[in-house]
Design an enzyme around this catalytic site. Structure first.
Site, PDB file in Angstrom:
ATOM      1  N   TYR A 125       0.027   9.451 -12.650  1.00  0.00           N
ATOM      2  CA  TYR A 125      -0.787   8.579 -11.800  1.00  0.00           C
ATOM      3  C   TYR A 125      -1.473   7.512 -12.646  1.00  0.00           C
ATOM      4  O   TYR A 125      -1.449   6.320 -12.327  1.00  0.00           O
ATOM      5  CB  TYR A 125      -1.809   9.425 -11.047  1.00  0.00           C
ATOM      6  CG  TYR A 125      -2.734   8.656 -10.140  1.00  0.00           C
ATOM      7  CD1 TYR A 125      -2.387   8.399  -8.828  1.00  0.00           C
ATOM      8  CD2 TYR A 125      -3.969   8.200 -10.594  1.00  0.00           C
ATOM      9  CE1 TYR A 125      -3.232   7.695  -7.987  1.00  0.00           C
ATOM     10  CE2 TYR A 125      -4.816   7.492  -9.771  1.00  0.00           C
ATOM     11  CZ  TYR A 125      -4.451   7.253  -8.466  1.00  0.00           C
ATOM     12  OH  TYR A 125      -5.288   6.548  -7.644  1.00  0.00           O
ATOM     13  N   SER A 126      -2.082   7.934 -13.746  1.00  0.00           N
ATOM     14  CA  SER A 126      -2.732   6.970 -14.637  1.00  0.00           C
ATOM     15  C   SER A 126      -1.730   5.937 -15.156  1.00  0.00           C
ATOM     16  O   SER A 126      -2.003   4.737 -15.164  1.00  0.00           O
ATOM     17  CB  SER A 126      -3.377   7.697 -15.818  1.00  0.00           C
ATOM     18  OG  SER A 126      -4.483   8.456 -15.417  1.00  0.00           O
ATOM     19  N   ALA A 127      -0.573   6.416 -15.589  1.00  0.00           N
ATOM     20  CA  ALA A 127       0.445   5.501 -16.101  1.00  0.00           C
ATOM     21  C   ALA A 127       0.853   4.492 -15.034  1.00  0.00           C
ATOM     22  O   ALA A 127       1.006   3.294 -15.311  1.00  0.00           O
ATOM     23  CB  ALA A 127       1.663   6.291 -16.577  1.00  0.00           C
ATOM     24  N   SER A 128       1.022   4.973 -13.812  1.00  0.00           N
ATOM     25  CA  SER A 128       1.459   4.077 -12.739  1.00  0.00           C
ATOM     26  C   SER A 128       0.397   3.034 -12.411  1.00  0.00           C
ATOM     27  O   SER A 128       0.717   1.855 -12.191  1.00  0.00           O
ATOM     28  CB  SER A 128       1.811   4.880 -11.485  1.00  0.00           C
ATOM     29  OG  SER A 128       0.666   5.456 -10.873  1.00  0.00           O
ATOM     30  N   LYS A 129      -0.874   3.435 -12.385  1.00  0.00           N
ATOM     31  CA  LYS A 129      -1.936   2.509 -12.002  1.00  0.00           C
ATOM     32  C   LYS A 129      -2.246   1.514 -13.111  1.00  0.00           C
ATOM     33  O   LYS A 129      -2.491   0.328 -12.844  1.00  0.00           O
ATOM     34  CB  LYS A 129      -3.191   3.292 -11.607  1.00  0.00           C
ATOM     35  CG  LYS A 129      -3.006   4.175 -10.381  1.00  0.00           C
ATOM     36  CD  LYS A 129      -2.603   3.373  -9.148  1.00  0.00           C
ATOM     37  CE  LYS A 129      -2.485   4.243  -7.919  1.00  0.00           C
ATOM     38  NZ  LYS A 129      -2.159   3.480  -6.701  1.00  0.00           N
TER      39      LYS A 129
ATOM     40  N   ASN B 226       0.852  -1.187   0.000  1.00  0.00           N
ATOM     41  CA  ASN B 226       0.000   0.000   0.000  1.00  0.00           C
ATOM     42  C   ASN B 226       0.891   1.241   0.000  1.00  0.00           C
ATOM     43  O   ASN B 226       1.110   1.871   1.026  1.00  0.00           O
ATOM     44  CB  ASN B 226      -0.906  -0.024   1.233  1.00  0.00           C
ATOM     45  CG  ASN B 226      -1.850   1.150   1.286  1.00  0.00           C
ATOM     46  OD1 ASN B 226      -2.527   1.444   0.317  1.00  0.00           O
ATOM     47  ND2 ASN B 226      -1.898   1.828   2.420  1.00  0.00           N
TER      48      ASN B 226
END
Length: 235
Positions: free
Chosen positions: A137-141, A72
């Protein structure tokens, strides 16, 4: 993270907690003891692969084994992609993707040796829905979802080792206040944000009944629809 530790403590779990801040760890340890569990803490920077590996083996020594690892780690930066310094984008990728890979790389050898274990990977509904103004953030998720799915496939023949992904919608944590903000506006959660305790309860359930995908706060069918509407803004 704190809510999940306390939820496990209420179940009587023995816990080893890791984070960068000793003061925060000490507070959660005290709250776990008050909830009826046993907990100890080790400071660790999840972006440091060697430190995470040491943490895993120290935790195993303290516990006698590791039944479940809750990965987490998260960070965010909000703003138009070109307005955000590239170093900030790198930090989001390192925190949200590479740190989780560090966790898996550290604990999987222990799971394989034990021939059992549950890796719970906190992702986000943002792993399905692209988030404008939060490109890194999108790329990481999206990357984390792909990594987790690939890992699950590799472990398909190990019946007692599970990779469990959790995709909550917005959760009412200090995440926005800690995020980098290049928008010029104050960030806030939309109405209906989940409580940390609701997500924590979903994680605890995975210890008793592992499943590939858990989506607190939204029906699974809605998550499937998001794959057809990639321009929606989500968590």
């Amino acid at each position: 993270g704190a809510a999940t530790a306390i939820a496990f403590a209420r179940q009587g779990a023995d816990l080893v907690l890791g984070a960068r801040g000793q003061e925060g760890l000490d507070d959660v340890v005290d709250r776990c003891h008050a909830a009826g569990g046993q907990a100890s803490a080790i400071t660790v920077d999840a972006t440091d692969a060697g430190a995470v590996s040491d943490f895993a083996y120290d935790a195993r020594a303290l516990l006698g084994g590791i039944d479940l690892w809750f990965s987490n780690v998260g960070a965010g930066v909000v703003g138009k992609y070109a307005d955000v310094p590239i170093a900030d984008h790198h930090q989001v990728i390192e925190t949200n993707l590479v740190s989780h890979m560090n966790d898996a790389h550290a604990v999987l050898p222990i799971f394989l040796e034990q021939d059992h274990g549950i890796w719970v990977n906190m992702i986000s509904s943002g792993g399905y829905v692209a988030t404008p103004w939060a490109a890194a953030y999108s790329a990481s998720k999206f990357g984390l979802r792909g990594f987790s799915e690939a890992l699950r496939a590799e472990l398909g023949k190990r019946r007692h080792i599970h990779v469990c992904d959790v995709y909550p919608t917005f959760v009412d944590t200090p995440g926005f206040s800690h995020a980098g903000n290049y928008t010029g506006a104050r960030l806030s959660y939309p109405p209906g944000a989940l409580s940390p305790e609701k997500v924590a309860d979903a994680v605890v359930k995975l210890a008793h009944r592992p499943r590939d995908t858990t989506v607190p706060g939204a029906p699974a069918a809605a998550m499937k629809l998001t794959q057809l509407t990639p321009n929606l803004i989500s968590a």
